[in-house]
Design an enzyme around this catalytic site. Structure first.
Site, PDB file in Angstrom:
ATOM      1  N   TRP A 325       0.402  -1.211   0.298  1.00 22.59           N
ATOM      2  CA  TRP A 325       0.178   0.099   0.165  1.00 22.59           C
ATOM      3  C   TRP A 325       1.100   0.964  -0.113  1.00 22.59           C
ATOM      4  O   TRP A 325       0.530   2.344  -0.789  1.00 22.59           O
ATOM      5  CB  TRP A 325      -1.186  -0.213   1.285  1.00 22.59           C
ATOM      6  CG  TRP A 325      -2.201   1.495   1.348  1.00 22.59           C
ATOM      7  CD1 TRP A 325      -3.106   1.579   1.392  1.00 22.59           C
ATOM      8  CD2 TRP A 325      -1.542   2.258   2.300  1.00 22.59           C
ATOM      9  NE1 TRP A 325      -3.935   2.411   1.431  1.00 22.59           N
ATOM     10  CE2 TRP A 325      -2.868   3.419   2.547  1.00 22.59           C
ATOM     11  CE3 TRP A 325      -0.557   3.001   2.984  1.00 22.59           C
ATOM     12  CZ2 TRP A 325      -2.204   4.508   2.441  1.00 22.59           C
ATOM     13  CZ3 TRP A 325      -0.098   3.746   3.577  1.00 22.59           C
ATOM     14  CH2 TRP A 325      -1.426   4.697   3.187  1.00 22.59           C
ATOM     15  N   HIS A 326       2.061   1.051   0.551  1.00 22.70           N
ATOM     16  CA  HIS A 326       2.826   2.298   0.572  1.00 22.70           C
ATOM     17  C   HIS A 326       3.140   2.265  -0.757  1.00 22.70           C
ATOM     18  O   HIS A 326       4.050   4.061  -0.636  1.00 22.70           O
ATOM     19  CB  HIS A 326       4.728   2.001   1.744  1.00 22.70           C
ATOM     20  CG  HIS A 326       3.186   2.338   2.966  1.00 22.70           C
ATOM     21  ND1 HIS A 326       3.001   1.090   3.562  1.00 22.70           N
ATOM     22  CD2 HIS A 326       3.735   3.401   4.292  1.00 22.70           C
ATOM     23  CE1 HIS A 326       2.233   1.780   4.603  1.00 22.70           C
ATOM     24  NE2 HIS A 326       2.898   2.589   5.396  1.00 22.70           N
ATOM     25  N   GLY A 327       3.707   1.702  -1.307  1.00 18.81           N
ATOM     26  CA  GLY A 327       4.490   2.442  -2.920  1.00 18.81           C
ATOM     27  C   GLY A 327       4.486   1.222  -4.140  1.00 18.81           C
ATOM     28  O   GLY A 327       4.988   0.056  -3.594  1.00 18.81           O
ATOM     29  N   PHE A 482       1.859   8.262  -0.707  1.00 21.68           N
ATOM     30  CA  PHE A 482       1.498   6.968  -0.739  1.00 21.68           C
ATOM     31  C   PHE A 482       0.376   7.259  -1.306  1.00 21.68           C
ATOM     32  O   PHE A 482      -0.282   6.477  -0.671  1.00 21.68           O
ATOM     33  CB  PHE A 482       1.927   6.942   0.221  1.00 21.68           C
ATOM     34  CG  PHE A 482       3.147   6.522   0.604  1.00 21.68           C
ATOM     35  CD1 PHE A 482       4.240   5.966  -0.231  1.00 21.68           C
ATOM     36  CD2 PHE A 482       3.855   6.468   2.285  1.00 21.68           C
ATOM     37  CE1 PHE A 482       5.528   5.578   0.221  1.00 21.68           C
ATOM     38  CE2 PHE A 482       5.099   6.870   2.345  1.00 21.68           C
ATOM     39  CZ  PHE A 482       5.702   5.943   1.054  1.00 21.68           C
TER      40      PHE A 482
END
Length: 482
Positions: A325-327, A482
């Site tokens: 999800w962060h990147g 993000f």
């Protein structure tokens, strides 16, 4: 629009005055003003992406109405999956398309087969990961019949785009934020005062902690191959505090700003670096995301129910997805995997819920020593994880960590702009000491009873912000990417 900008300093008072003076008697007008202000706030960055948030809003509002009317389970599932596919489809295209293409090409190249698939010059819309999850919480809760769908489109659109937390959270649940937008709000002086204090504390963490550490962190991580172990350790520790000051600072400003408009957002950070194990860390770090994954992924997968093997599978699933999800980079996936491995022993032994309270009354020297040891160890492990989070590649991260344990030479660190590590170490010691004092007051960090103490803290925080302010530093927030 950045919280720490002149634009926002002009924007906020105007919206506040219109909200409480001009339209305060009419809830519909208040919500319409919030919607317009939120779109101006978001469109200040790039007005073209307003169409995305507007389309997502329209889709989920319509599907919510249909879910409220439909009784047949098969159709209800179609509506739910339509919401999931549309929202995650947009997120996947803008955030992960190039990542999947490049990974696909690399996989074939690894096995000796050359293929060509073009990547796209895609600009990632700010906050898309946040408002996507926010709208998904609405349709999922309506599908589960945990929430009644709203027929008031303006109120729903204001919920999706509420500007204080639109681009970097907290990721609000519809069950918490939407009812507040649907009911009449009245001005509360004490809440507004607490909101301003929280905004001041958040600005301090952003300007003095995060922004002042940023040039040193960037320099150390860019030149890690030439630096010694002590400097690399400092670089990792500084990044740990940079990302905490940056992200928790944003959350504090968002929560404080929402208070000015009579709205309570959920806590997103509860002094995570005082945690005594990884389980406690994740109950205190980015709480809105970790609880979202818990409720909408971990529990539907079975949670800790059933066999231990299934529980372990679910733990890895939630941490790896959280990392992704962060990147769109393997470093984030590895960071998630690393935290899953850290969490696994306490999950297997059943100690992951051992430390729930922030502090206990009484004092015992043996317990205190044990807690300090556990806290330092947990922080050290989390900081190792931050190296993978910050590094450009997994290889860079491993090389960085390898040099920490192999290059023991001690030499003076010289930053091109003259920054001295000792100055920032002293700053962090002051910051940690103050956070320890207020560790039971994450929503009221400056609410001391003695007015002279409060005034002294105000003056000190403003003085430090003026002292450490650097106009040459990139002042955008880390989590905007993000």
């Amino acid at each position: 629009m950045l919280f720490n900008s002149i634009d926002f300093a002009i924007f906020l008072p105007i919206v506040f005055c219109l909200y409480w003076v001009v339209v305060n008697k009419n809830l519909q007008l208040q919500n319409f003003l919030l919607l317009v202000a939120s779109y101006v706030f978001y469109g200040w960055w790039d007005w073209r992406f307003l169409s995305l948030i507007a389309f997502s809003t329209l889709v989920d509002y319509s599907l919510g109405v249909l879910l409220g009317k439909e009784e047949k389970e098969t159709k209800r599932k179609v509506y739910l999956w339509t919401s999931i596919i549309v929202n995650l489809g947009f997120l996947g295209f803008f955030k992960y398309y190039n990542f999947f293409v490049e990974s696909f090409v690399d996989a074939f190249t690894f096995f000796g087969q050359e293929i060509e698939i073009g990547t796209l010059n895609i600009i990632l819309p700010v906050g898309i990961s946040f408002y996507t999850f926010q709208t998904l919480s609405y349709t999922i809760d309506v599908y589960k019949r945990n929430l009644e769908p709203t027929k008031k489109f303006i109120a729903f659109a204001a919920f999706v785009s509420f500007f204080p937390q639109l681009v970097a959270g907290p990721i609000e649940r519809a069950s918490n934020l939407l009812p507040q937008i649907l009911k009449k709000r009245s001005f509360n002086y004490c809440e507004a005062k607490d909101g301003l204090r929280l905004m001041l504390w958040g600005l301090f963490k952003k300007v003095v902690i995060a922004d002042s550490l940023s040039p040193i962190v960037n320099d150390i991580f860019s030149n890690y191959s030439t630096l010694s172990s002590p400097v690399l350790i400092m670089g990792a520790i500084f990044f740990a505090f940079q990302i905490y000051g940056d992200f928790s600072g944003y959350s504090d400003i968002a929560i404080g700003t929402a208070k000015l408009f009579g709205i309570e957002l959920m806590s997103n950070f509860k002094f995570p670096y005082f945690s005594k194990n990884i389980g406690e860390f994740w109950r205190r770090w980015h709480i809105s995301l970790s609880t979202w994954f818990r409720d909408y992924l971990y529990i539907p997968l079975g949670g800790s129910r059933g066999s231990k093997l299934k529980g372990i599978r679910n733990v890895f699933a939630i941490f790896i997805v959280s990392g992704f999800w962060h990147g769109a980079n393997w470093t984030f996936i590895f960071w998630g995997l690393f935290h899953a491995l850290l969490f696994l022993p306490s999950f297997i032994l059943g100690t992951n819920r051992k430390y729930v309270e922030i502090a206990k009354s009484g004092f015992n020297i043996v317990t205190a020593i044990k807690n300090v040891y556990r806290t330092v160890l947990t922080f050290a492990l989390v900081t190792v994880g931050w190296v993978f989070f910050r590094a450009e590649t997994i290889s860079d991260a491993f090389t960085y960590l390898k040099r920490i344990v192999t290059v023991f030479s001690v030499g003076d660190y010289s930053h091109p702009n003259g920054y001295r590590l000792i100055d920032y170490l002293l700053l962090l010691l002051f910051f940690v000491a103050y956070e320890y004092i207020i560790r039971n007051k994450e929503r009221n960090p400056i609410s001391f009873k003695n007015k002279y103490v409060r005034l002294l803290v105000y003056i000190l925080l403003v003085f430090l912000m003026l002292l450490f302010y650097d106009d040459g530093v990139d002042r955008s927030f880390i989590y905007f990417q993000f």
